[in-house]
Design a protein around this motif. Structure first.
Motif, mmCIF file in Angstrom:
data_model
loop_
_atom_site.group_PDB
_atom_site.id
_atom_site.type_symbol
_atom_site.label_atom_id
_atom_site.label_comp_id
_atom_site.label_asym_id
_atom_site.label_seq_id
_atom_site.Cartn_x
_atom_site.Cartn_y
_atom_site.Cartn_z
ATOM 1 N N HIS A 255 0.825 -1.358 -0.195
ATOM 2 C CA HIS A 255 0.006 -0.197 0.141
ATOM 3 C C HIS A 255 0.752 0.930 0.000
ATOM 4 C CE1 HIS A 255 0.563 -0.323 4.412
ATOM 5 N NE2 HIS A 255 0.634 1.045 4.345
ATOM 6 N N GLU A 257 3.581 1.557 -1.462
ATOM 7 C CA GLU A 257 4.635 1.515 -2.839
ATOM 8 C C GLU A 257 3.910 1.886 -3.987
ATOM 9 O OE1 GLU A 257 7.310 -2.235 -2.134
ATOM 10 O OE2 GLU A 257 5.173 -2.818 -2.225
ATOM 11 N N SER A 258 4.712 2.726 -4.968
ATOM 12 C CA SER A 258 4.082 2.976 -6.066
ATOM 13 C C SER A 258 5.346 2.817 -7.342
ATOM 14 C CB SER A 258 3.608 4.374 -6.213
ATOM 15 O OG SER A 258 4.819 5.316 -6.304
ATOM 16 N N LEU A 268 -2.703 2.575 -14.482
ATOM 17 C CA LEU A 268 -3.429 2.708 -13.284
ATOM 18 C C LEU A 268 -4.749 2.519 -13.317
ATOM 19 C CD1 LEU A 268 -2.574 2.815 -10.097
ATOM 20 C CD2 LEU A 268 -2.750 5.403 -10.285
ATOM 21 N N TYR A 277 -2.055 -1.505 -10.388
ATOM 22 C CA TYR A 277 -1.336 -1.475 -11.917
ATOM 23 C C TYR A 277 -1.757 -2.563 -12.560
ATOM 24 C CZ TYR A 277 1.301 2.329 -9.577
ATOM 25 O OH TYR A 277 1.868 3.214 -8.968
#
Length: 286
Positions: A255, A257-258, A268, A277
């Motif tokens: 949660h 992380e991107s 997205l 993703y």
């Protein structure tokens, strides 16, 4: 360890040598301010080998004929294995309620579902996924394969045993514990019908050549793993996942992380309660 026992000092120079070695093997990066953490975690390893200096330990890891066993132990010590069943439950609800029906529709002809739990630790994540799929009426006559990989042989042995202590159930609805586990003297043992969907693999995410062991998958779970990598290793792994995902497949990160500054290949996708993703579907020409 005896509190009076003398600590072996890790010099800046040897810290950098060990850090570079760990990075080269695993992709895990120790920043300059984490020298104390490495010094503390590796004290017992150095003393177990009866060395009085970290430099001797480094040379052993680099040149000794028995270094492979110690390298495996080293990686096991420096990696974090904190996990439990139904971790980040909101994301799992999105997976169960929205993503799985999509994947069922995509694969309705093949009736094959393939998922990769990358960095599976002691097995709570892949077994959670297996339980969620068993709960769904969409996959009862399907071939379901969950590939669960980790760099640590120790945690994989524990995962294959499938026996868990109460701490692993801190986010688990009692329904699942009652239905899919049997109480034994050693702990709670997971049922065979959950286990049969899961294949455990010893795999280093930094060693892309070994990824050939895995087929194309519909979803990749890699949660709270790449936070220990530097940008170069993160990009390499994220692009590798893209290559392994089927069109329309999903990448589920932790949660916090991107993919910002890591990849522009993924879309997205907005679900009711989460953002996930996706590897875009190629436009079909009519």
């Amino acid at each position: 360890m005896n509190p009076c026992e003398q600590q072996i000092v890790l010099t800046d120079e040897v810290f950098r040598l060990l850090r570079d070695m760990i990075y080269e093997i695993s992709g895990i990066y120790f920043s300059d301010d984490s020298k104390f953490i490495m010094e503390s975690r590796l004290q017992q390893s150095v003393k177990r080998r009866q060395f009085t200096h970290f430099r001797d330990y480094y040379y052993f890891l680099k040149y000794d004929l028995k270094r492979d066993e110690e390298l495996a132990s080293l990686i096991d010590i420096v990696t974090i294995h904190e996990t439990y069943f139904f971790r980040e439950n909101q994301q799992l609800q999105t997976f169960s309620q929205e993503i799985l029906p999509e994947l069922a529709h995509m694969e309705e002809k093949t009736k094959q579902l393939k998922i990769w739990s990358a960095g599976c630790s002691t097995g709570e994540e892949p077994y959670t996924l297996s339980m969620l799929i068993l709960e769904s009426p969409l996959f009862h006559d399907w071939s379901v394969e969950i590939y669960a990989s980790d760099i640590s042989q120790n945690v994989l042995q524990s995962a294959r045993r499938g026996i868990y202590q109460p701490t692993s159930f801190r986010s688990t609805d009692p329904y699942f514990q009652k239905k899919y586990f049997t109480k034994e003297t050693a702990g709670f043992k997971i049922n065979d019908r959950v286990k049969k969907n899961v294949t455990f693999l010893h795999l280093n995410l930094n060693d892309r050549e070994r990824w050939i062991l895995l087929p194309a998958v519909n979803a990749v779970f890699c949660r709270n793993v790449i936070i220990y990598f530097d940008m170069t290793a993160k990009r390499r792994v994220i692009e590798g996942f893209y290559g392994k995902l089927k069109e329309g497949g999903y990448l589920l990160l932790g949660h916090s992380e991107s993919l910002m500054n890591l990849s522009t290949h993924y879309a997205l996708k907005h679900f009711k309660n989460d953002l996930v993703y996706q590897k875009p579907l190629l436009a079909k020409h009519g």
